[in-house]
Design a protein around this motif. Structure first.
Motif, PDB file in Angstrom:
ATOM      1  N   GLN A   1      66.035 -21.475  19.865  1.00  0.00           N
ATOM      2  CA  GLN A   1      66.967 -20.490  20.727  1.00  0.00           C
ATOM      3  C   GLN A   1      66.293 -19.415  21.169  1.00  0.00           C
ATOM      4  N   VAL A   2      64.874 -19.196  21.042  1.00  0.00           N
ATOM      5  CA  VAL A   2      64.136 -18.162  21.585  1.00  0.00           C
ATOM      6  C   VAL A   2      62.852 -18.335  21.916  1.00  0.00           C
TER       7      VAL A   2
ATOM      8  N   ALA B   1      61.642 -13.997  13.167  1.00  0.00           N
ATOM      9  CA  ALA B   1      60.654 -14.547  11.973  1.00  0.00           C
ATOM     10  C   ALA B   1      60.372 -15.972  12.070  1.00  0.00           C
ATOM     11  N   GLY B   2      61.503 -16.703  12.493  1.00  0.00           N
ATOM     12  CA  GLY B   2      61.083 -18.171  12.456  1.00  0.00           C
ATOM     13  C   GLY B   2      60.428 -18.488  13.798  1.00  0.00           C
TER      14      GLY B   2
ATOM     15  N   LEU C   1      64.123 -13.571  24.636  1.00  0.00           N
ATOM     16  CA  LEU C   1      62.797 -13.218  24.492  1.00  0.00           C
ATOM     17  C   LEU C   1      62.497 -12.356  23.305  1.00  0.00           C
ATOM     18  N   VAL C   2      61.666 -12.733  22.397  1.00  0.00           N
ATOM     19  CA  VAL C   2      61.523 -11.899  21.017  1.00  0.00           C
ATOM     20  C   VAL C   2      60.105 -11.697  20.802  1.00  0.00           C
ATOM     21  N   GLY C   3      59.673 -10.816  19.858  1.00  0.00           N
ATOM     22  CA  GLY C   3      58.242 -10.474  19.543  1.00  0.00           C
ATOM     23  C   GLY C   3      58.365  -9.504  18.597  1.00  0.00           C
ATOM     24  N   TYR C   4      57.226  -8.945  18.176  1.00  0.00           N
ATOM     25  CA  TYR C   4      57.188  -7.645  17.486  1.00  0.00           C
ATOM     26  C   TYR C   4      55.962  -6.697  17.909  1.00  0.00           C
ATOM     27  N   GLU C   5      56.265  -5.332  17.730  1.00  0.00           N
ATOM     28  CA  GLU C   5      55.346  -4.605  18.078  1.00  0.00           C
ATOM     29  C   GLU C   5      55.533  -3.154  17.352  1.00  0.00           C
ATOM     30  N   ARG C   6      54.633  -2.232  17.555  1.00  0.00           N
ATOM     31  CA  ARG C   6      54.562  -1.020  16.594  1.00  0.00           C
ATOM     32  C   ARG C   6      54.145   0.171  17.668  1.00  0.00           C
ATOM     33  N   ASP C   7      54.106   1.434  17.285  1.00  0.00           N
ATOM     34  CA  ASP C   7      53.645   2.544  17.915  1.00  0.00           C
ATOM     35  C   ASP C   7      53.697   2.650  19.506  1.00  0.00           C
TER      36      ASP C   7
END
Length: 244
Positions: free
Chosen positions: A175-176, A12-13, A208-214
């Motif tokens: 950090q990411v 989130a950050g 490595l971060v992120g967000y996805e769906r479906d």
């Protein structure tokens, strides 16, 4: 690096870092504390006006979002980074839920062939056209040339004779590294290459971060990401776009 709750907080950050960078590039002001990021200015297409940054600070977050409802006569979106808020009493509806994603970068990842960092305004315009053409149409410029001056942002793409066939954005936090805006002109599998390009965009070892769906989430998980929390996008009134 910590448990799922800590990883979701870092995700989130990082997303708030991206929002802040995009707003700054567009000349828009914002504010941030340990509980939320927000802005009183109309967000660029696909971006929210608030992101929550702490799972247990709901009173402060609700107070800020309630204040924003008095600022905006038009629609705006809120990214609830931990699916903790009920914003229906404030006139919002749930737009969608998605999963934060996390990939530890414990070993070198080869840079995919043909990918490059966008470094000039004309290339950025071609990249943005390709991104919009795939399915993110916008009535205004989301990524002005000023964003190229931000050392924590990397606009990445695979160039062809006609423009860009694929691309993504990487943004660096302490950090990411965040991965977002992944697209491919032929709608084929591209996540593995995008993740590799983002992983190599900045010096130093970071997750490595992120967000996805479906379907896209399924593709990301198949590339080695792990789901590490759920977020929710809330929308006040009806708009045609979804925030990034």
């Amino acid at each position: 690096m910590g448990g799922a709750g800590e990883k979701a907080r870092l995700c989130a950050g990082n997303n708030a870092d991206l929002c802040r960078a995009v707003f700054k590039a567009n000349g828009l002001s914002d504010r941030r504390n340990e509980f939320f990021w927000s802005s009183d200015e109309q967000a660029p297409s696909f971006y929210p006006n608030a992101v929550t940054l702490h799972a247990s600070a709901m009173a402060a977050q609700l107070a800020e979002i309630s204040r924003l409802t008095s600022v905006f006569a038009d629609s705006f979106a809120v990214k609830d980074g931990f699916c903790r808020l009920d914003l229906r009493p404030l006139g919002f509806r749930q737009l969608f839920d998605a999963s934060w994603m996390w990939m530890d970068l414990s070993h070198p990842i080869v840079v995919p062939s043909g990918w490059e960092r966008v470094e000039d305004a004309s290339s950025l315009e071609m990249w943005a056209f390709a991104w919009a053409d795939v399915g993110s149409p916008s009535s205004g410029r989301v990524f002005p040339a000023a964003i190229l001056n931000d050392d924590a942002i990397a606009i990445l793409g695979r160039r062809t004779a006609d423009g860009f066939a694929a691309g993504c954005i990487a943004n660096r936090s302490e950090q990411v590294i965040g991965l977002s805006n992944v697209f491919a002109a032929d709608s084929g599998p591209i996540y593995r290459d995008a993740a590799a390009a983002a992983a190599n965009a900045f010096a130093g070892s970071r997750a490595l971060v992120g967000y996805e769906r479906d379907r896209v989430l399924d593709e990301a998980l198949a590339c080695g990401f792990q789901a590490t929390g759920v977020l929710r996008i809330w929308l006040r009134d009806l708009v045609e776009s979804e925030p990034g």
